[in-house]
Design an enzyme around this catalytic site. Sequence first.
Site, PDB file in Angstrom:
ATOM      1  CE1 TYR A   1      -4.312  -1.927   4.938  1.00  0.00           C
ATOM      2  CE2 TYR A   1      -3.343   0.233   4.606  1.00  0.00           C
ATOM      3  CZ  TYR A   1      -3.764  -0.903   4.026  1.00  0.00           C
ATOM      4  OH  TYR A   1      -3.662  -1.374   2.619  1.00  0.00           O
TER       5      TYR A   1
ATOM      6  CB  SER B   1      -0.726   0.160   1.168  1.00  0.00           C
ATOM      7  OG  SER B   1      -1.512   1.246   1.470  1.00  0.00           O
TER       8      SER B   1
ATOM      9  CE  LYS C   1      -1.619  -4.019   3.117  1.00  0.00           C
ATOM     10  NZ  LYS C   1      -1.428  -5.289   2.034  1.00  0.00           N
TER      11      LYS C   1
END
Length: 143
Positions: A48, A35, A52
Amino acid sequence: RSFDVNLQAALHVSQIVARQMIAQGVPGAIVNVSSQASQRALRDHAVYCSTKSALDMLSKVMAMELGPHKIRVNTVNPTVVMTDMGRINWSDPQKSAAMINRIPLGKFAEVDDVVNSILFLLSDKSAMTTGSSLMVDGGFLVS
């Protein structure tokens, strides 16, 4: 759970695939889906962003370790993608405006944008690309 899905799953699947490729002497490529959030801190996305970022580094280490076996490893790092979930979470113009305003191309990614990038990294057209992160972010990280 985010670590299990975003990092451990990629690690375990890649290990299974790489072992088979090495055992069979098959060159090839592995592409992990990361991401843009691996490169830019986003409010309320600590786990998150961290998972990533860890996936990006895992992919770099894998590229180094698997390169001698002619196996390339890269990541694609998209912005918000207009999947069903993306449309649900980002359809509110007030919520999406701040993000879209930071994307020079002025829009979120479509699924095909990500798929085509993955196909490129899996193909021989990227034969000298390994350990890289391909940003599919419409320029978000340059703004």
